[in-house]
Scaffold this active site. Structure first.
Site, PDB file in Angstrom:
ATOM      1  N   THR A   1       2.866  23.681  73.714  1.00 17.70           N
ATOM      2  CA  THR A   1       1.822  24.286  72.881  1.00 17.70           C
ATOM      3  C   THR A   1       0.883  25.089  73.777  1.00 17.70           C
ATOM      4  OG1 THR A   1       1.927  22.460  71.298  1.00 17.70           O
ATOM      5  CG2 THR A   1      -0.034  23.841  71.242  1.00 17.70           C
TER       6      THR A   1
ATOM      7  N   ARG B   1       3.241  18.989  64.181  1.00 23.45           N
ATOM      8  CA  ARG B   1       4.702  18.925  64.237  1.00 23.45           C
ATOM      9  C   ARG B   1       5.237  17.843  63.295  1.00 23.45           C
ATOM     10  NH1 ARG B   1       5.340  18.149  70.564  1.00 23.45           N
ATOM     11  NH2 ARG B   1       7.586  18.246  70.111  1.00 23.45           N
TER      12      ARG B   1
ATOM     13  N   LEU C   1      -3.156  19.233  74.719  1.00 27.12           N
ATOM     14  CA  LEU C   1      -2.161  20.015  73.997  1.00 27.12           C
ATOM     15  C   LEU C   1      -0.789  19.597  74.518  1.00 27.12           C
ATOM     16  CD1 LEU C   1      -3.683  23.642  74.034  1.00 27.12           C
ATOM     17  CD2 LEU C   1      -3.793  21.953  72.182  1.00 27.12           C
ATOM     18  N   ASP C   2       0.211  19.597  73.644  1.00 25.99           N
ATOM     19  CA  ASP C   2       1.563  19.267  74.074  1.00 25.99           C
ATOM     20  C   ASP C   2       2.055  20.273  75.108  1.00 25.99           C
ATOM     21  OD1 ASP C   2       1.538  17.181  72.250  1.00 25.99           O
ATOM     22  OD2 ASP C   2       2.480  18.369  70.664  1.00 25.99           O
ATOM     23  N   ARG C   3       3.068  19.883  75.846  1.00 27.68           N
ATOM     24  CA  ARG C   3       3.577  20.707  76.944  1.00 27.68           C
ATOM     25  C   ARG C   3       3.864  22.150  76.518  1.00 27.68           C
ATOM     26  NH1 ARG C   3       8.713  19.250  80.880  1.00 27.68           N
ATOM     27  NH2 ARG C   3       8.612  21.135  82.141  1.00 27.68           N
TER      28      ARG C   3
END
Length: 324
Positions: free
Chosen positions: A146, A243, A142-144
């Protein structure tokens, strides 16, 4: 002290892709080499090396010893466990936590307090699980900024099995996002290939990108603020997929510093939350479904709407359950 290693391309190796060349030379999995190259930790002819580089006679490849066998510190900070058995963990990742050390975030805290650093403290046997010493136990990310549910594996058997299950798209992944502008329709599918934009870490919809598909449904159009709350279901798992796709159709995610830096809305972070994972356990054959509540900071956006009036359970009774 770290030693600088140097490898020269011989006549017999001319024409090989750099990642394949290094995989053979160093006897390491090709994807591990690709990750090291992605983190910009190898140079060729004194420039940052790219995996797609085609080797030429006399090319000079350099890297430090610790690139191949990095020593990761451990962090005793907690991990929010939603599901656990002898093979798997499903965690609730908080905002701001990076999954593993990388070259994008270089501060000491970002390098020493990632999810991997915490895993190594609480589950030391995970150190040798996987194909990359910087990413033990990690099968997806997961992105930072998220938040929400994410799978971690505890054994090599689970690593191999879950990588294949993810590759075969047999994990149902659903996200909640707050995005700009209203939707004229209640459901839709975005089929648009994604690739690197050529602008650092940004990705974009590009003709020669990788196949990417996102299904979405509108949970609530907030007319007062001209924003929408949506659920996204991933059919593929490309970097920054939601995104990028939402930005491409004119519905940028609130708080997204990378794809929506000039938003008129104030948000504490990227308003994207992984709220549901469902898959069949590779060993037991049982269906595993884990659901994670939307975090409190989702209710801190500067909107002309009281987010307290938005309840996920009004749209899907399963969403009200934290762990199934």
């Amino acid at each position: 002290m770290n030693q600088t290693n140097q490898i020269l391309v011989s006549e017999e190796e001319v024409g090989e892709r750099l990642d394949a060349f290094l995989s053979k030379k160093l006897d390491l999995p090709r994807n591990q080499i690709q990750n090291i190259l992605k983190d910009q930790k190898i140079s060729i002819n004194n420039s940052i090396a790219k995996k797609s580089h085609i080797c030429e006679l006399g090319d000079e490849v350099k890297f430090q010893d610790n690139v191949l066998s990095p020593e990761l510190v451990t962090s005793d900070l907690e991990i929010d466990i939603l599901f656990e058995d002898e093979d798997l963990l499903v965690i609730n990742k908080p905002a701001g936590l990076i999954v593993h050390p990388n070259s994008v975030y270089n501060s000491k805290s970002d390098q020493q307090d990632t999810l991997v650093n915490r895993l190594l403290h609480h589950y030391p046997n995970i150190k040798n699980v996987g194909e990359d010493p910087l990413r033990p136990g990690i099968v997806h990310r997961l992105d930072r900024d998220t938040t929400g549910v994410m799978i971690v594996v505890k054994t090599q058997e689970a690593f191999v099995a879950m990588k294949q299950i993810l590759k075969d798209r047999e994990v149902e992944r659903k996200y909640i996002a707050i995005v700009e502008n209203l939707f004229p329709n209640t459901r839709g599918t975005i089929d648009a290939p994604i690739g690197n934009s050529g602008q650092g870490i940004k990705f974009d919809v590009v003709i020669d990108g990788k196949f990417a598909r996102t299904h979405y449904r509108v949970l609530q159009n907030i007319e007062e603020s001209n924003v929408s709350i949506i659920e996204c279901k991933l059919e593929t798992g490309r970097t920054h997929q939601i995104r990028v796709h939402m930005s491409a159709i004119g519905h940028k995610v609130l708080g997204d510093y990378l794809y929506n830096p000039n938003s008129r809305f104030k948000a504490p972070r990227t308003m994207l939350h992984s709220h549901s994972l469902k898959f069949t356990h590779f060993k037991t054959g049982k269906e595993i479904k884990v659901v994670c509540e939307v975090p409190k900071d989702f209710y801190e956006c500067d909107l002309d709407f009281n987010m307290e009036n938005f309840k996920l359970e009004n749209f899907d009774s399963e969403l009200a359950v934290k762990n199934v």
